[in-house]
Design a protein around this motif. Structure first.
Motif, mmCIF file in Angstrom:
data_model
loop_
_atom_site.group_PDB
_atom_site.id
_atom_site.type_symbol
_atom_site.label_atom_id
_atom_site.label_comp_id
_atom_site.label_asym_id
_atom_site.label_seq_id
_atom_site.Cartn_x
_atom_site.Cartn_y
_atom_site.Cartn_z
ATOM 1 N N ILE A 180 39.176 -76.272 -94.172
ATOM 2 C CA ILE A 180 40.202 -76.534 -93.166
ATOM 3 C C ILE A 180 41.385 -75.612 -93.446
ATOM 4 N N PRO A 181 41.872 -74.857 -92.469
ATOM 5 C CA PRO A 181 41.453 -74.835 -91.070
ATOM 6 C C PRO A 181 40.196 -74.003 -90.854
ATOM 7 N N SER A 182 39.528 -74.272 -89.772
ATOM 8 C CA SER A 182 38.412 -73.464 -89.288
ATOM 9 C C SER A 182 38.484 -73.431 -87.770
ATOM 10 N N THR A 183 37.945 -72.367 -87.196
ATOM 11 C CA THR A 183 37.921 -72.230 -85.738
ATOM 12 C C THR A 183 36.531 -71.796 -85.307
ATOM 13 N N VAL A 184 36.014 -72.450 -84.279
ATOM 14 C CA VAL A 184 34.676 -72.171 -83.755
ATOM 15 C C VAL A 184 34.800 -71.845 -82.267
ATOM 16 N N VAL A 185 34.100 -70.802 -81.823
ATOM 17 C CA VAL A 185 34.070 -70.457 -80.407
ATOM 18 C C VAL A 185 32.696 -70.821 -79.844
ATOM 19 N N ILE A 186 32.696 -71.606 -78.779
ATOM 20 C CA ILE A 186 31.475 -72.041 -78.105
ATOM 21 C C ILE A 186 31.378 -71.290 -76.782
#
Length: 206
Positions: free
Chosen positions: A170-176
Motif C-alpha cells: 500500500i499504496p498500489s494502483t491498478v488499471v482495468i
C-alpha cells in the motif's frame, strides 16, 4: 559477567532484526515495486517497465474481480454496474495511515479530473483504516471526488488474482481496461506523470 555470544549468533540476530524492520517499512510505507514476470516465467503476464509500471498484453489479461460493497461515505458501490461498464477504471489502494498515500493523493485527484471526459473512472479501496472517521478525514482533506470502498480487513483485496496486488503493498494502483480486465499496475507511490503513462495506452484501445 555473562560471556558475549559468538559472532555468528550476533550477526544472525542483527539480520533478523533488519528483516523485521524492512517488512514493517514495506507494509506501512508502501512498497516501491515488485519483480514482475512474463506469462512464461510467472504466469501473471506482467512486464515491469523502467518506470515501475507493470503492464499486461491485451491477449494475456485476466478479468478483474467482482467488487461491490460499502463505501467510506456509507453508500453502496458495484464495479459491475452500468456506471462503469465500458470505461477504463483506475483502482487506487490506500489508507489514511499511509504516508505515501497522502503524498500521491493530489496527483490522483488531478488526473481523475483530467481524464473523466475521456471515459476514465477512478475508484479507491481504503484498507486497514479500522476507524472510518480517519478515512473520511482523508477524503475531505484531499477533496477526493471519487468513491472508495471501505475495506478495513482487506477482503476485497483478496479477491484479486494471485500476483496482482498485496495487502502489504500500500499504496498500489491498478488499471482495468474497457473489457473489465487487469491491464496495468504500480505498487508504491506514483506521481501524475506515471499515472498518465498507465492510463493513456489503455484508454486509447478500441
Amino acid at each position: 559477567m555473562r560471556p558475549a555470544p559468538p559472532a555468528s549468533v550476533r550477526v544472525l540476530a542483527s539480520l533478523t532484526a533488519l528483516a523485521a524492520v524492512l517488512a514493517l517499512t514495506a507494509c506501512e510505507g508502501g512498497a516501491q515495486g515488485t519483480k514482475a514476470t512474463g506469462a512464461g516465467a510467472g504466469g501473471d503476464g506482467f512486464v515491469l517497465r523502467d518506470s515501475g509500471i507493470a503492464t499486461v498484453a491485451r491477449g494475456e489479461r485476466r478479468p478483474a474481480p467482482e467488487l461491490r460493497g460499502e463505501t467510506v461515505g456509507g453508500g453502496q458501490l458495484d464495479l459491475d454496474s452500468g456506471e462503469f461498464r465500458g470505461k477504463v477504471v483506475v483502482l487506487n489502494l490506500w489508507g489514511s495511515w499511509c504516508g505515501p498515500c497522502r503524498a500521491e493523493a493530489k496527483h490522483l485527484v488531478e488526473v481523475a479530473a483530467e481524464t473523466e471526459s475521456d471515459g476514465v473512472a477512478f475508484v479507491g479501496i481504503d484498507t486497514r483504516d479500522f476507524d472510518r472517521r480517519a478515512a473520511r478525514r482523508f477524503e475531505r482533506e484531499f477533496q477526493v471526488p471519487y468513491p472508495s470502498f471501505y475495506d478495513p480487513q482487506g477482503r476485497l483485496l483478496r479477491r484479486f488474482p494471485a500476483g496482482t496486488v498485496s495487502p502489504q503493498g500500500i499504496p498500489s494502483t491498478v488499471v482495468i481496461d474497457k473489457d473489465g480486465r487487469i491491464a496495468a499496475r504500480k505498487i508504491g507511490e506514483l506521481n501524475d506523470r506515471h499515472l498518465r503513462q498507465m492510463i493513456a495506452p489503455v484508454a486509447a484501445e478500441r
